[in-house]
Design an enzyme around this catalytic site. Structure first.
Site, PDB file in Angstrom:
ATOM      1  N   HIS A 181      -6.632 -13.414  -6.883  1.00 52.60           N
ATOM      2  CA  HIS A 181      -7.287 -12.783  -6.414  1.00 52.60           C
ATOM      3  C   HIS A 181      -8.730 -12.760  -6.732  1.00 52.60           C
ATOM      4  O   HIS A 181      -9.115 -12.915  -8.319  1.00 52.60           O
ATOM      5  CB  HIS A 181      -6.911 -11.276  -6.231  1.00 52.60           C
TER       6      HIS A 181
ATOM      7  N   LYS B 180       0.924  -1.236  -0.051  1.00 56.94           N
ATOM      8  CA  LYS B 180      -0.035   0.059   0.106  1.00 56.94           C
ATOM      9  C   LYS B 180       0.856   1.365   0.038  1.00 56.94           C
ATOM     10  O   LYS B 180       2.050   1.147   0.424  1.00 56.94           O
ATOM     11  CB  LYS B 180      -0.937   0.071   1.254  1.00 56.94           C
TER      12      LYS B 180
END
Length: 459
Positions: free
Chosen positions: A284, A165
Site C-alpha cells: 500500500h 470497512k
C-alpha cells in the site's frame, strides 16, 4: 601552490552539455523552478552537485579523489512548454555513487539534500532511468505476476479485492466474519486497511487467526484459492518480521506492507523474507500524496513505483483512472506499464522520460482502488487489462444485501466484462449495456446497479 579556495559557480564543474551518458549511469529528470535571477544552467548544475559530490565551497580533500569519475553531471536542460521559468534538467550519476541493492541509499543520494536548496523555488524528480547493472543488484518483487497466477490458479482475468470497512473499530472476530462473507461471495482477496496494525480494539495476532479461519472456510466452500492481505506493518522491523512469520505459520498466501511509512529498508527486508518463504506481498502506498501530489515539487509517483519494483512487492496501489481526465489516464498507464512490463520505451506523452529495461526483474500487479463500483467495471477491465487487481471496498460492503451479495455482484460484473471483451465487444462504448445484460440473470448485480447508478466522482 595549494588549491584555489573559495566559492565558485556550480556550472563550471557540474554543467556538461556535451557529456555522453553511459549505459551504467543512473539518469534523473528533474523539474527545476529556479529563484528569479538564477540561470537554469546554474540551477541544474546545483542539483547535480548537491545530490552527488559537491558542497558549497571548494575543499582541500577534493584533491584526494577524482571528481571527474564520481561527480553527477547536468547534461541537458530544456524549458517546460507553457510554464514560465521552469525547466527539465537531466542529470547523470556514475553508478559507483550508489550502494548495491539499496533503494534507501539511492534516494538518500538523489533526493536527500537538494530539495531544500535556496537557489531553487521548487524541485520535482519526474523520472529515473535505472541502469541494468544496478537493477541486477536487486531481488525485486518476491514472486511477480506469473508466479502469483500459478500459486492462485487464476488466469485470463483481473483479480478482485475488497478493503474491509469500517477500517477501525471492528473486533477481530467480526472482522474475520466480514472477510469470510466477501471471499465466499466470489472475491479473490480481502484487505486490511493501511492503518490497521495492532490497536487496542483488535490486536494483530487475533486478527490474523480469525482471518486465516475465514480464508480456509471460504476456500473449502468455493474450491478457489483465497487470500487476505494481512498487514504486517509495525513500529519496528523486528515486530514486522514477527507478524510475517506468524502469517506464514498460519499458511496464508499473502501479507501486506505500507512501504512509504514503513520505509524502504523495512520493505526490502520483508520482500526478501516473502520470497524465501513463499508469501506474496501486497504493497500500500499510504503517504504517497504528501510526496507526489504537487505538480512542481516532490517526487512523481512513477519514481516511487519504480523504486517499489526494485525494493520488492507483488501488488501496488496505482490509482483508478476512472472518472478522471484523459491526460491523467495516459500518465497512469505509463507507470502501470513500468510496473508490469519488462521493457518500456521513452514516451513523453505518457510521462516516461527514459527507456527502461528491467532485464527480467519480476513484474508488479497494479491495484485499482478507491471509489469504484460495478458500473466502473467495463472501463477498469479495458484500461488495466488482465494483469491487475480491482479493489472495491465500499463497492462490495455497501451492497444493500450485505457483503457476500456485494462480492457476487462484483464477480458477475467482472466475468461479464471479460467474456464480452473476449467476444470482441467494445467495452468503452458498450460498457453500460454489458452490465445491464448481466444484471438480468444476477439479482445481486441488479441490486448493486440500482444503488450506485447515479454516483460519479467528478469535480
Amino acid at each position: 601552490v595549494g588549491f584555489k579556495a573559495g566559492v565558485k559557480d556550480y556550472k563550471l564543474t557540474y554543467y556538461t552539455p556535451d557529456y555522453e551518458t553511459k549505459d551504467t549511469d543512473i539518469l534523473a529528470a528533474f523539474r527545476v523552478s529556479p529563484q528569479p535571477g538564477v540561470p537554469p544552467e546554474e540551477a541544474g548544475a546545483a542539483v547535480a552537485a548537491e545530490s552527488s559530490t559537491g558542497t558549497w565551497t571548494t575543499v582541500w580533500t577534493d584533491g584526494l579523489t577524482s571528481l571527474d569519475r564520481y561527480k553527477g553531471r547536468c547534461y541537458h536542460i530544456e524549458p517546460v512548454a507553457g510554464e514560465e521559468n521552469q525547466y527539465i534538467a537531466y542529470v547523470a550519476y556514475p553508478l559507483d555513487l550508489f550502494e548495491e541493492g539499496s533503494v534507501t541509499n539511492m534516494f538518500t543520494s538523489i533526493v536527500g539534500n537538494v530539495f531544500g536548496f535556496k537557489a531553487l523555488r521548487a524541485l520535482r524528480l519526474e523520472d529515473l532511468r535505472i541502469p541494468t547493472a544496478y537493477v541486477k543488484t536487486f531481488q525485486g518483487p518476491p514472486h511477480g505476476i506469473q508466479v502469483e497466477r500459478d500459486k492462485l490458479n487464476k488466469y485470463g482475468r483481473p483479480l478482485l479485492g475488497c478493503t474491509i470497512k469500517p477500517k477501525l473499530g471492528l473486533s477481530a472476530k467480526n472482522y474475520g466474519r466480514a472477510v469470510y462473507e466477501c471471499l465466499r461471495g466470489g472475491l479473490d482477496f480481502t484487505k486490511d486497511d493501511e492503518n490497521v496494525n495492532s490497536q487496542p480494539f483488535m490486536r494483530w495476532r487475533d486478527r490474523f487467526v480469525f482471518c486465516a479461519e475465514a480464508i480456509y472456510k471460504a476456500q473449502a466452500e468455493t474450491g478457489e484459492i483465497k487470500g487476505h492481505y494481512l498487514n504486517a506493518t509495525a513500529g519496528t522491523c523486528e515486530e514486522m518480521m514477527k507478524r510475517a512469520i506468524f502469517a506464514r505459520e498460519l499458511g496464508v498466501p499473502i501479507v501486506m506492507h505500507d512501504y512509504l511509512t514503513g520505509g524502504f529498508t523495512a520493505n526490502t527486508s520483508l520482500a526478501h523474507y516473502c520470497r524465501d518463504n513463499g508469501l506474496l506481498l501486497h504493497i500500500h502506498r499510504a503517504m504517497h500524496a504528501v510526496i507526489d501530489r504537487q505538480k512542481n515539487h516532490g517526487i512523481h509517483f512513477r519514481v516511487l513505483a519504480k523504486a517499489l519494483r526494485m525494493s520488492g512487492g507483488d501488488h501496488i496501489h496505482a490509482g483508478t483512472v476512472v472518472g478522471k481526465l484523459e491526460g491523467e489516464r495516459d500518465i497512469t498507464l505509463g507507470f502501470v506499464d513500468l510496473l508490469r512490463d519488462d521493457f518500456i520505451e521513452k514516451d513523453r506523452s505518457r510521462g516516461i522520460y527514459f527507456t527502461q529495461d528491467w532485464v527480467s526483474l519480476p513484474g508488479v500487479l497494479p491495484v485499482a482502488s478507491g471509489g469504484i463500483h460495478v458500473w466502473h467495471m467495463p472501463a477498469l477491465t479495458e484500461i488495466f487489462g488482465d494483469d491487475s487487481v480491482l479493489q472495491f471496498g465500499g463497492g462490495t460492503l455497501g451492497h444493500p444485501w450485505g457483503n457476500a451479495p456485494g462480492a457476487v455482484a462484483n464477480r458477475v460484473a467482472l466475468e461479464a466484462c471479460v467474456q464480452a471483451r473476449n467476444e470482441g465487444r467494445d467495452l468503452a462504448r458498450e460498457g453500460n449495456e454489458i452490465i445491464r445484460e448481466a444484471s438480468k440473470w444476477s439479482p445481486e448485480l441488479a441490486a448493486a446497479c440500482e444503488v450506485w447508478k447515479e454516483i460519479k466522482f467528478e469535480f
